[in-house]
Design a protein around this motif. Structure first.
Motif, PDB file in Angstrom:
ATOM      1  N   LEU A  16      14.248  27.784 -25.316  1.00 35.94           N
ATOM      2  CA  LEU A  16      15.680  27.872 -26.094  1.00 35.94           C
ATOM      3  C   LEU A  16      15.618  27.381 -27.717  1.00 35.94           C
ATOM      4  O   LEU A  16      16.811  28.285 -28.126  1.00 35.94           O
ATOM      5  N   LEU A  28      21.838  31.335 -27.119  1.00 32.67           N
ATOM      6  CA  LEU A  28      21.332  29.829 -26.672  1.00 32.67           C
ATOM      7  C   LEU A  28      22.082  29.453 -25.274  1.00 32.67           C
ATOM      8  O   LEU A  28      21.536  28.987 -24.104  1.00 32.67           O
ATOM      9  N   ALA A  32      19.893  28.670 -22.168  1.00 30.26           N
ATOM     10  CA  ALA A  32      20.660  27.650 -21.410  1.00 30.26           C
ATOM     11  C   ALA A  32      21.204  27.358 -19.721  1.00 30.26           C
ATOM     12  O   ALA A  32      20.316  26.990 -19.030  1.00 30.26           O
TER      13      ALA A  32
END
Length: 134
Positions: A16, A28, A32
């Motif tokens: 991440l 990101l 995620a």
């Protein structure tokens, strides 16, 4: 403490962080969502194994001899439950106090007793009924 329990969260955090540094918010969000997808797949597999195991008798396996042949050291308990298709019958462990032992029996009277330490298979033994002469 098991190294994998620490290594996996650190690797996810590194993934991440790298995504944030390389592409900002969009990267990101993509990383995620991949992590969340992986977690959901893991939970789905866990629930499917437990649903199948709940539908079978406790401690029953089709063939204890075949289960004995398929077992190998360090196999997780979840994989053993998936192989047998049933939850095991809890027995007292013979070797270590922190171990847990489970037994699966088949219709012929044979059984496999498996010992797990920290959720990993350490040892197992096949027990067969005495042969009858006739």
């Amino acid at each position: 403490m098991n190294a994998a329990r620490l290594l996996v969260p650190l690797a996810l955090l590194g993934l991440l962080s790298a995504a944030w540094l390389k592409g900002g918010w969009p990267a990101l969000a993509l990383a995620a969502s991949g992590v969340v997808l992986w977690a959901l797949l893991h939970c789905t597999r866990l629930l499917a194994v437990m649903r199948r195991a709940a539908a079978r008798p406790l401690g029953y396996v089709d063939s204890a001899v075949m289960l004995n042949a398929r077992l190998r050291p360090r196999l997780p308990l979840l994989h053993v439950v998936a192989m047998t298709g049933a939850l095991g019958e809890r027995v007292e462990p013979a070797s270590q106090p922190q171990a847990e032992a489970w037994r699966w029996r088949d219709g012929g009277g044979s059984s496999v007793t498996a010992e797990f330490v920290h959720g990993r298979l350490t040892q197992w033994r096949l027990e067969r009924p005495p042969a009858t002469s006739g």
